[in-house]
Design a protein around this motif. Sequence first.
Motif, short mmCIF file in Angstrom:
data_model
loop_
_atom_site.label_atom_id
_atom_site.label_comp_id
_atom_site.label_asym_id
_atom_site.label_seq_id
_atom_site.Cartn_x
_atom_site.Cartn_y
_atom_site.Cartn_z
N GLN A 269 -11.81 71.13 -80.04
CA GLN A 269 -13.11 70.65 -80.53
C GLN A 269 -13.52 71.50 -81.73
OE1 GLN A 269 -16.64 70.94 -78.01
NE2 GLN A 269 -17.39 69.01 -78.87
N GLU B 37 -12.50 75.16 -80.49
CA GLU B 37 -12.34 75.67 -79.13
C GLU B 37 -11.25 74.86 -78.44
OE1 GLU B 37 -15.84 75.51 -76.66
OE2 GLU B 37 -14.80 76.36 -74.93
N LEU C 28 -9.05 72.33 -72.03
CA LEU C 28 -7.91 71.87 -71.26
C LEU C 28 -8.16 70.45 -70.71
CD1 LEU C 28 -5.23 72.85 -70.22
CD2 LEU C 28 -6.40 73.93 -68.30
N ARG C 29 -7.10 69.63 -70.69
CA ARG C 29 -7.21 68.29 -70.10
C ARG C 29 -6.10 68.09 -69.09
NH1 ARG C 29 -11.39 68.89 -71.61
NH2 ARG C 29 -12.58 67.88 -73.24
N PRO D 179 -12.09 69.35 -66.40
CA PRO D 179 -11.92 70.79 -66.16
C PRO D 179 -13.07 71.35 -65.34
CG PRO D 179 -12.32 70.35 -68.50
CD PRO D 179 -12.09 69.05 -67.83
N ASN E 280 -10.93 79.78 -73.76
CA ASN E 280 -11.76 80.18 -72.62
C ASN E 280 -10.99 81.11 -71.70
OD1 ASN E 280 -14.36 78.56 -72.71
ND2 ASN E 280 -12.77 77.01 -73.11
N SER F 257 -11.17 82.87 -67.98
CA SER F 257 -11.94 82.81 -66.75
C SER F 257 -12.01 84.21 -66.13
CB SER F 257 -11.31 81.79 -65.81
OG SER F 257 -10.43 82.44 -64.97
N ASP G 209 -19.82 83.00 -73.79
CA ASP G 209 -19.97 81.56 -73.59
C ASP G 209 -21.22 81.27 -72.77
OD1 ASP G 209 -19.28 78.95 -73.76
OD2 ASP G 209 -17.45 79.09 -72.57
N ASP G 210 -21.76 80.10 -72.88
CA ASP G 210 -22.87 79.65 -72.04
C ASP G 210 -24.01 80.64 -72.00
OD1 ASP G 210 -21.06 77.68 -71.52
OD2 ASP G 210 -20.49 78.45 -69.55
N GLN H 91 -25.30 74.70 -73.83
CA GLN H 91 -25.68 73.32 -74.12
C GLN H 91 -27.01 72.93 -73.51
OE1 GLN H 91 -22.85 70.50 -72.98
NE2 GLN H 91 -21.08 71.69 -73.58
N GLU I 144 -23.84 75.08 -79.01
CA GLU I 144 -22.91 74.18 -78.34
C GLU I 144 -23.60 72.89 -77.96
OE1 GLU I 144 -19.59 75.35 -75.30
OE2 GLU I 144 -21.39 76.51 -74.97
N GLY I 145 -22.86 71.83 -77.89
CA GLY I 145 -23.41 70.58 -77.36
C GLY I 145 -24.42 69.93 -78.29
N GLU J 14 -25.80 67.16 -80.32
CA GLU J 14 -25.51 65.73 -80.28
C GLU J 14 -26.33 64.91 -81.26
OE1 GLU J 14 -25.88 64.35 -76.25
OE2 GLU J 14 -24.04 65.33 -75.61
N GLY K 192 -20.19 70.23 -81.22
CA GLY K 192 -20.81 69.18 -80.42
C GLY K 192 -20.38 67.81 -80.87
N TYR K 193 -20.73 66.81 -80.03
CA TYR K 193 -20.33 65.43 -80.30
C TYR K 193 -20.90 64.94 -81.63
CZ TYR K 193 -19.01 65.27 -75.34
OH TYR K 193 -18.45 65.49 -74.13
N PRO L 255 -13.99 66.74 -78.42
CA PRO L 255 -12.69 67.41 -78.36
C PRO L 255 -11.62 66.35 -78.58
CG PRO L 255 -14.04 67.98 -76.44
CD PRO L 255 -14.75 66.88 -77.16
P1 C2E Z 1 -17.35 75.13 -71.95
O1 C2E Z 1 -16.49 76.30 -72.27
O2 C2E Z 1 -18.83 75.37 -71.99
O3 C2E Z 1 -16.90 74.01 -72.91
C1 C2E Z 1 -17.75 73.13 -73.52
C2 C2E Z 1 -17.81 71.81 -72.79
O4 C2E Z 1 -18.83 70.99 -73.36
C3 C2E Z 1 -16.53 70.99 -72.92
O5 C2E Z 1 -16.38 70.25 -71.72
C4 C2E Z 1 -16.85 70.05 -74.07
O6 C2E Z 1 -16.11 68.88 -74.05
C5 C2E Z 1 -18.30 69.78 -73.81
N1 C2E Z 1 -19.04 69.39 -75.01
C6 C2E Z 1 -18.83 69.78 -76.28
N2 C2E Z 1 -19.72 69.23 -77.11
C7 C2E Z 1 -20.52 68.47 -76.36
C8 C2E Z 1 -21.67 67.64 -76.65
O7 C2E Z 1 -22.12 67.50 -77.78
N3 C2E Z 1 -22.25 67.01 -75.60
C9 C2E Z 1 -21.78 67.14 -74.33
N4 C2E Z 1 -22.40 66.49 -73.36
N5 C2E Z 1 -20.72 67.92 -74.02
C10 C2E Z 1 -20.11 68.58 -75.03
P2 C2E Z 1 -15.02 70.20 -70.95
O8 C2E Z 1 -13.92 70.11 -71.92
O9 C2E Z 1 -15.18 69.18 -69.90
O10 C2E Z 1 -14.93 71.63 -70.27
C11 C2E Z 1 -15.78 72.00 -69.25
C12 C2E Z 1 -15.63 73.45 -68.91
O11 C2E Z 1 -14.36 73.70 -68.34
C13 C2E Z 1 -15.70 74.35 -70.13
O12 C2E Z 1 -17.01 74.58 -70.48
C14 C2E Z 1 -14.99 75.56 -69.61
O13 C2E Z 1 -15.87 76.35 -68.85
C15 C2E Z 1 -13.95 75.00 -68.68
N6 C2E Z 1 -12.66 74.96 -69.37
C16 C2E Z 1 -12.13 74.03 -70.17
N7 C2E Z 1 -10.91 74.40 -70.61
C17 C2E Z 1 -10.66 75.63 -70.09
C18 C2E Z 1 -9.57 76.55 -70.17
O14 C2E Z 1 -8.57 76.34 -70.84
N8 C2E Z 1 -9.68 77.71 -69.47
C19 C2E Z 1 -10.79 77.98 -68.73
N9 C2E Z 1 -10.82 79.14 -68.07
N10 C2E Z 1 -11.82 77.15 -68.64
C20 C2E Z 1 -11.77 75.97 -69.31
#
Ligand code: C2E
Length: 731
Positions: A492, A505, A508-509, A520, A564, A566, A626-627, A650, A683-684, A686, A704-705, A710
């Motif tokens: 993304q 960033e 993972l999918r 994820p 990211n 963990s 993060d966050d 976000q 982040e996030g 929109e 963000g979107y 992503p």
């Molecule tokens: P995160 O690190 O806070 O990643 C951002 C999440 O917000 C991503 O969701 C992304 O797709 C989403 N996002 C980005 N822009 C927007 C937006 O404008 N609006 C909305 N509604 N969402 C947006 P995703 O990809 O589903 O990942 C969720 C969480 O899973 C991530 O939160 C992260 O904590 C974890 N994650 C994903 N990939 C990995 C990885 O490779 N390793 C680890 N440890 N955690 C991961």
Amino acid sequence: MNDRPIRILTIDDEENIRSSFRLFLEDFDYEVIEAKNGREGLQLFESEKPDLVLCDLRMPEIDGLEVLSKIRETSPDTPIIVASGTGVIGDAIEAVRRGAWNYLLKPIQDLSTLQHAIEQALERARLIKENRAYQVRLEEEVIARTEDLQRTMDDLKNTHNQVKLSEERYRSIYENLQDVYFEILLDGEIREISPSITQISDYTCEELIGASVWEFYPRRDDREHFIEELKIHGITSDYELHLRDKNGKIVPCSINARLLPAQNDRPAIICGTLRDISERKLAEAHIERLAYYDALTDLPNRRLLIDRLERDLARARRHKHYGAMLFLDLDRFKNINDSLGHHVGDALLEEVARRLTNDLRLEDTVSRLGGDEFIMLLSDMGEEPTNAASQTQIKAEQIQKQLSLPYKVLGHDLHITPSIGVAIFPSDDDPDENGNDILRHADTAMYRAKDDGRDAIRFFLPSMQAAADQRLNIEKDLRYALERNEMELYFQPQVDPTGKIVGAETLLRWHHPDKGFISPAEFIPVAEATGLILPIGLWVLEMSCRQIKTWTDKGLSIGHLAVNVSPRQFRQPGFIHQVYQVIAQTEADPQQLGLELTEGMVIDNIADTIEKMQALKRMGIELSIDDFGTGYSSLAYLKRLPLDIIKIDQSFVRDIQTDESDAAIVETIIVMAHHLNLNVIAEGVETDFEFDFLNQRDCLIYQGYYFSRPVPEPEFTRMLQSAQQLPLETG
Ligand code: C2E
Ligand code: CA
Ligand code: CA
């Protein structure tokens, strides 16, 4: 203990804030006293002695910082929480520096953070107070004992004087004394020792006189402590220590001794009596074992189990985490007992006990209730109940497997399986639940396992069972996801205000063959709980680095690719080395790599964290939090971390338009970050509105979107190639 309600003093010049605090706090049965300025606050603090102070910073007359200093001076143990408006970050840092226990940003849009902060502060204050009380009690006890001793020693002195009166009588007493009488110099040289020492040590008096007593008193710290005691109190009584006899055997002894200061031409000496207490020690140990341990397996019995359970339960409630009780019953054990005899049954139980205690964590307990019933008590299985359930399921399966391996017992080849019932505690809907309740729940669950055909694991609560099942399915498939090539990296973009890509960033999918795409958000926690995050995280890091290298080779610059990390990954001992190796192997430019950490994991064990972060920084890696804003962010901590970037969570961005206090928080975070020389990523993002709001407040990087979702690698690479510029969407 008195049980007057907890009294909270709120100092704030705004009437409406005071009354909103009062309304909220009185709901929790706190007694609230209010002061409308600093001067009145200090007066009320003097007269009312509140348990906690909630104080504004900016006030007329005496300001909050001064109030804080005054209170800290007179009453350092009283918790003070500072609440203040935005735009006074400097003050906030100063307040924390002057000893505020916590700092809250006003307006407090969610008063439960206030409640949380108050509870936390009160708990800490309580611990401090308990600790003090304990010290006072200890001192009183020492005084009482010293007086006791003084009397004993006076008696001894009288005896001694009398002994002096008659050399004859003295000799006969001395030589027949059961206890050993001794005199030593401060450097340890033995001046005098009575013959009974031979019975204890095998040394003769002649061998000992003139030698150094320290040779027989091997533990250095112990003997320094002994001398220290004597120097402070002049005497010690029933002081327990370990001597080494002539054969090298350690003998537990008790000593009554006294320090006689130098007099005329006699040097200072320590004199006293020594007694062998081996038998007493053995008896004590035996009694303790009988009372608390099962005679057959040597495991804690029910009584000790309930003790530890109550302790674990209290701790779990205090720290808001969950523990688990496993109730194990061996299937068809009775058959073995009846057909092969009790001695075989007993030997089997002993072997079961051994397997259960194999690689047991220090904080866990295995107990035998009697018969073929065992309990395993696992503490701290996580802060989230369903997560604890899945963790426990994993552990229970391991045990099930262990116990089901074949046994060879007294010449018989045996096979047995356990039925396991699980109760997770504390249960969220029963605040009065006690140890016996938990035991009963686990027992009920165990019978369910038996009903379901034995050799099974069942949870007491259906919700926990469901969580365990669900997690189990994901976990099962997750194990093979990597090798089956079901994982893929998405990227993304992160852009500057003109839409130019400055980074990305890695996200993972997982494409599950039957269930389709799994988020994820759903599988990362499972991976974290099971440890699968280690191989998965490593894979993500490797693939990301390889990708950086590929782009570099194509002449494309990504700026930074953030990966990211963990908590479990970050905490594993070899993490830094692993990152180093991946970079070396993939030949990725570390200057283009970023790692995203979370608040929670850096606040835990701060010293170790800083060290690790510094090592990463030395490699050239960019670090972000993060966050940000969702955890317990503390300004004081943040300042100490070698960070580059804060990512505003976000949830704040989402609410900018509708929630004034979220807008204020975002604003504060940006100001604060600039103040600390940190970059900010929002982040996030929109919408137009969100982008404009952030842009006006000097936020420099966006994700963000609004700019892009992503996307898979080929698509992202195309974006990078097309002038590295994303068109701003409009409308
Ligand atoms: P995160 O690190 O806070 O990643 C951002 C999440 O917000 C991503 O969701 C992304 O797709 C989403 N996002 C980005 N822009 C927007 C937006 O404008 N609006 C909305 N509604 N969402 C947006 P995703 O990809 O589903 O990942 C969720 C969480 O899973 C991530 O939160 C992260 O904590 C974890 N994650 C994903 N990939 C990995 C990885 O490779 N390793 C680890 N440890 N955690 C991961
Ligand atoms: Ca992230
Ligand atoms: Ca995030």
